[in-house]
Design an enzyme around this catalytic site. Structure first.
Site, PDB file in Angstrom:
ATOM      1  N   HIS A  68       1.034   5.214   1.444  1.00 20.00           N
ATOM      2  CA  HIS A  68       0.253   5.596   2.609  1.00 20.00           C
ATOM      3  C   HIS A  68       1.022   7.294   2.727  1.00 20.00           C
ATOM      4  O   HIS A  68       1.905   7.354   2.395  1.00 20.00           O
ATOM      5  CB  HIS A  68       0.560   5.410   3.944  1.00 20.00           C
ATOM      6  CG  HIS A  68      -0.230   6.464   4.772  1.00 20.00           C
ATOM      7  ND1 HIS A  68      -2.115   6.542   4.991  1.00 20.00           N
ATOM      8  CD2 HIS A  68      -0.031   6.998   5.609  1.00 20.00           C
ATOM      9  CE1 HIS A  68      -2.040   6.765   5.396  1.00 20.00           C
ATOM     10  NE2 HIS A  68      -0.753   7.794   5.995  1.00 20.00           N
ATOM     11  N   ASN A  85       1.060  -0.950   0.434  1.00 19.80           N
ATOM     12  CA  ASN A  85       0.078  -0.210  -0.126  1.00 19.80           C
ATOM     13  C   ASN A  85       1.185   0.897   0.193  1.00 19.80           C
ATOM     14  O   ASN A  85       1.675   1.263   0.300  1.00 19.80           O
ATOM     15  CB  ASN A  85      -0.983   0.568   1.789  1.00 19.80           C
ATOM     16  CG  ASN A  85      -1.555   1.402   1.853  1.00 19.80           C
ATOM     17  OD1 ASN A  85      -2.997   1.954   0.710  1.00 19.80           O
ATOM     18  ND2 ASN A  85      -1.975   1.565   2.217  1.00 19.80           N
ATOM     19  N   GLU A 113       4.886  10.371  -4.540  1.00 19.88           N
ATOM     20  CA  GLU A 113       3.899   8.752  -4.460  1.00 19.88           C
ATOM     21  C   GLU A 113       4.919   8.407  -5.764  1.00 19.88           C
ATOM     22  O   GLU A 113       4.514   7.695  -5.997  1.00 19.88           O
ATOM     23  CB  GLU A 113       2.614   9.266  -3.757  1.00 19.88           C
ATOM     24  CG  GLU A 113       2.415   9.350  -2.970  1.00 19.88           C
ATOM     25  CD  GLU A 113       0.519   9.223  -2.363  1.00 19.88           C
ATOM     26  OE1 GLU A 113       0.050   8.361  -2.809  1.00 19.88           O
ATOM     27  OE2 GLU A 113       0.565  10.737  -1.853  1.00 19.88           O
TER      28      GLU A 113
HETATM   29  C1  GRF Z   1      -2.779   8.554  -2.378  1.00 20.67           C
HETATM   30  O1  GRF Z   1      -2.117  10.166  -2.087  1.00 20.67           O
HETATM   31  C2  GRF Z   1      -2.357   7.608  -1.748  1.00 20.67           C
HETATM   32  O2  GRF Z   1      -1.169   7.906  -1.126  1.00 20.67           O
HETATM   33  C3  GRF Z   1      -3.514   7.400  -1.075  1.00 20.67           C
HETATM   34  O3  GRF Z   1      -4.667   7.433  -1.057  1.00 20.67           O
HETATM   35  C4  GRF Z   1      -4.209   8.823  -2.736  1.00 20.67           C
HETATM   36  C5  GRF Z   1      -4.310   7.996  -4.130  1.00 20.67           C
HETATM   37  O4  GRF Z   1      -4.686   8.582  -5.193  1.00 20.67           O
HETATM   38  N1  GRF Z   1      -3.711   5.995  -0.193  1.00 20.67           N
HETATM   39  P1  GRF Z   1      -5.250   8.482  -6.485  1.00 20.67           P
HETATM   40  O5  GRF Z   1      -5.940   7.766  -7.044  1.00 20.67           O
HETATM   41  O6  GRF Z   1      -3.933   7.651  -6.147  1.00 20.67           O
HETATM   42  O7  GRF Z   1      -4.273   9.154  -6.928  1.00 20.67           O
END
Ligand code: GRF
Length: 212
Positions: free
Chosen positions: A111, A109, A181
């Protein structure tokens, strides 16, 4: 291309899914996304899946009378697609112990904070960044971790920091974290594709490329 077959689970806009597929397209990630699973019909992630020609499956709690039936359908779909790794990317439904067991050590996952701070139930979306700012933190970041049956509880595979700037709002911090991310998730998936992630209880080490 490695033979790692990844399923991405999403409940939102799918920007991480997009970043992962872009990394595959330009050769930074040598794996395949074989399936996108979503738990709501109108999500951006399904549009991204369509754009890249990836099979997508909608599985909602409303479609199944009980949790075990949902789990059986989910596990059957994953087995049908011969999935070797599940990457949760903004998937807001908690995985049941049956699914976590069926794919033990094969679920990650992402986060948008440095766990174990600012994780757990209710800590998603802007709630996370609001809490980080209200606490007065000077750094935040991203955690990619293995998934167990508690929210945001499995051991970290990788963590990276971003500064919290003076005057940040939850939105401005979220944008800085999200950019990170998009870089980190494909990198971590590539480590899995190369078989370099070694799990020893809560201690996860990354093997050097070409040997331990
Ligand atoms: C991201 O910030 C991720 O860290 C969290 O949910 C968000 C998902 O964003 N778990 P996306 O749908 O990938 O744009």
């Amino acid at each position: 291309m490695s033979d790692l077959r990844i399923a991405v689970f999403a409940s939102g806009q799918g920007s991480n899914l997009h970043a992962i597929l872009a990394a595959i397209a330009d050769g930074r990630l040598r794996a395949s996304i074989v399936l996108v699973v979503g738990n709501r019909p109108e999500i951006g992630a399904f549009e991204v899946a369509r754009e890249f020609g990836v099979p997508a499956k909608l599985l909602t709690s409303a479609q199944f009378p009980d949790e075990p039936a949902f789990d059986r359908a989910l596990i059957a779909t994953l087995e049908e697609h011969n999935v070797g790794l599940i990457a949760l990317a903004g998937y807001l439904k908690k995985l049941s112990p049956a699914v976590v067991e069926a794919f033990a050590g094969q679920i990650v996952n992402i986060h948008p904070a440095l766990l174990p701070a600012f994780g757990g139930k209710g800590m998603y979306g802007l709630n996370v960044h609001r809490a980080v700012i209200e606490y007065g933190c000077k750094v935040s970041g991203v955690t990619v971790h293995l998934v167990d049956s508690d929210y945001d509880n499995g051991p970290p595979v990788a963590q990276r920091c971003v500064p919290v700037e003076q005057g940040d709002t939850p939105d401005s911090l979220a944008a800085r974290v999200l950019e990170l991310e998009h870089r980190l998730y494909p990198e971590v998936l590539q480590l899995f594709a190369e078989g370099r992630v070694k799990v020893n209880g809560r201690r996860i080490s990354i093997l050097r490329s070409g040997g331990p």
